[in-house]
Design a protein around this motif. Structure first.
Motif, PDB file in Angstrom:
ATOM      1  N   ALA A 174      69.825 -23.369  39.722  1.00 21.39           N
ATOM      2  CA  ALA A 174      69.030 -24.359  38.985  1.00 21.39           C
ATOM      3  C   ALA A 174      67.547 -24.016  39.050  1.00 21.39           C
ATOM      4  CB  ALA A 174      69.289 -25.755  39.544  1.00 21.39           C
ATOM      5  N   GLU A 175      67.067 -23.589  40.220  1.00 23.04           N
ATOM      6  CA  GLU A 175      65.656 -23.238  40.369  1.00 23.04           C
ATOM      7  C   GLU A 175      65.309 -21.997  39.555  1.00 23.04           C
ATOM      8  OE1 GLU A 175      64.875 -24.977  44.896  1.00 23.04           O
ATOM      9  OE2 GLU A 175      65.631 -22.943  44.604  1.00 23.04           O
ATOM     10  N   ILE A 176      66.225 -21.025  39.545  1.00 25.88           N
ATOM     11  CA  ILE A 176      65.995 -19.812  38.758  1.00 25.88           C
ATOM     12  C   ILE A 176      65.937 -20.154  37.271  1.00 25.88           C
ATOM     13  CG2 ILE A 176      66.953 -17.568  38.077  1.00 25.88           C
ATOM     14  CD1 ILE A 176      68.193 -17.395  40.877  1.00 25.88           C
ATOM     15  N   ALA A 177      66.850 -21.006  36.835  1.00 27.97           N
ATOM     16  CA  ALA A 177      66.878 -21.411  35.429  1.00 27.97           C
ATOM     17  C   ALA A 177      65.568 -22.066  35.019  1.00 27.97           C
ATOM     18  CB  ALA A 177      68.056 -22.358  35.186  1.00 27.97           C
ATOM     19  N   GLU A 178      65.061 -22.926  35.904  1.00 32.68           N
ATOM     20  CA  GLU A 178      63.811 -23.625  35.600  1.00 32.68           C
ATOM     21  C   GLU A 178      62.636 -22.656  35.558  1.00 32.68           C
ATOM     22  OE1 GLU A 178      61.073 -27.340  37.295  1.00 32.68           O
ATOM     23  OE2 GLU A 178      62.984 -26.827  38.253  1.00 32.68           O
ATOM     24  N   GLU A 179      62.577 -21.726  36.515  1.00 31.00           N
ATOM     25  CA  GLU A 179      61.464 -20.786  36.580  1.00 31.00           C
ATOM     26  C   GLU A 179      61.446 -19.824  35.398  1.00 31.00           C
ATOM     27  OE1 GLU A 179      61.284 -18.763  40.314  1.00 31.00           O
ATOM     28  OE2 GLU A 179      61.185 -20.611  41.496  1.00 31.00           O
ATOM     29  N   LEU A 180      62.640 -19.407  34.954  1.00 30.91           N
ATOM     30  CA  LEU A 180      62.715 -18.414  33.879  1.00 30.91           C
ATOM     31  C   LEU A 180      62.933 -19.043  32.500  1.00 30.91           C
ATOM     32  CD1 LEU A 180      64.864 -15.624  35.600  1.00 30.91           C
ATOM     33  CD2 LEU A 180      62.379 -15.731  35.322  1.00 30.91           C
ATOM     34  N   HIS A 181      63.053 -20.380  32.485  1.00 31.49           N
ATOM     35  CA  HIS A 181      63.244 -21.111  31.225  1.00 31.49           C
ATOM     36  C   HIS A 181      64.510 -20.654  30.493  1.00 31.49           C
ATOM     37  CE1 HIS A 181      59.195 -22.594  31.915  1.00 31.49           C
ATOM     38  NE2 HIS A 181      58.755 -21.348  31.977  1.00 31.49           N
TER      39      HIS A 181
END
Length: 217
Positions: A174-181
């Motif tokens: 989830a954090e990766i998804a948010e950071e990389l949009h």
């Protein structure tokens, strides 16, 4: 489903405390306790728990070797291992991850983190104490591996490199998804692709490969 857990620690008070925390969960059952690594391996092979919770420093057989025997590469029927220990022996912790541990927590972790680690191990995921991931792996990033890091089957894409670095820093999907949009499903796709290209069994191995090949610079 009830998750069956085996606890191994040479300190009785620690075993009792961990057992109390875990048995207080409606879906977790502590089925055995061991005071050293050799007893842990024997009980684990006999009882076949879903997860073994191991300390690293134990008499007779340390947690690294116990982890390797229960979850290491080439093990035909591995048992999930979560290591819970102090951070005063970096090389032991690194060795446990290399030996196949599916999770790593400090003994000062909150009970909720311990429960999350147990559940993650059962799902086949990996949970590493977020306060330790970067520090632990970075400690060994300048060490020369005993063998040269494996080369990917196919070259990594730029997006895979982005995801890999974040996995190595202990980020969740989830954090990766948010950071990389990008979507979580896209993150999962890239993580799966990375594991295939690097012949990695889990996120721990992806993270160590990233540090060993200087991907974090």
């Amino acid at each position: 489903m009830t998750i069956r857990v085996l606890i191994a620690d040479d300190q009785g008070i620690v075993r009792a405390g961990l057992s109390t925390i875990l048995n207080g969960q409606p879906d977790i059952d502590v089925i055995g306790q061991a005071a050293d690594g050799r007893e842990a391996v024997t009980l684990a092979r006999e009882l076949r728990p879903d997860v073994c919770l191991l300390d690293i420093r134990m008499p007779n057989l340390d947690g690294i070797e116990a982890t390797r025997l229960l979850a290491g590469p080439g093990n035909a029927d591995p048992i999930a291992v979560v290591v819970i220990t102090t951070f005063d022996t970096d090389e032991y912790i690194y060795g446990a991850l290399k030996a196949g541990a599916r999770g790593f927590l400090l003994k000062g972790a909150e009970p909720d983190q311990l429960i999350q680690a147990i559940h993650a191990a059962v799902r086949g995921d990996v949970l590493i104490d977020p306060g330790v991931t970067g520090r632990l792996l970075a400690t060994f990033s300048t060490n020369t591996p005993a063998t040269a890091p494996a080369q990917p089957i196919d070259a990594l894409t730029e997006r895979e490199e982005d995801v890999l670095r974040r996995v190595a820093r202990g980020r969740t999907n989830a954090e990766i998804a948010e950071e990389l949009h990008i979507s979580i499903s896209t993150v999962k796709f890239h993580v799966t692709s990375l594991m295939t290209k690097l012949a990695a069994r889990n996120r721990v191995e992806l993270a160590m490969w990233a540090y060993e090949t200087n991907r974090m610079k």
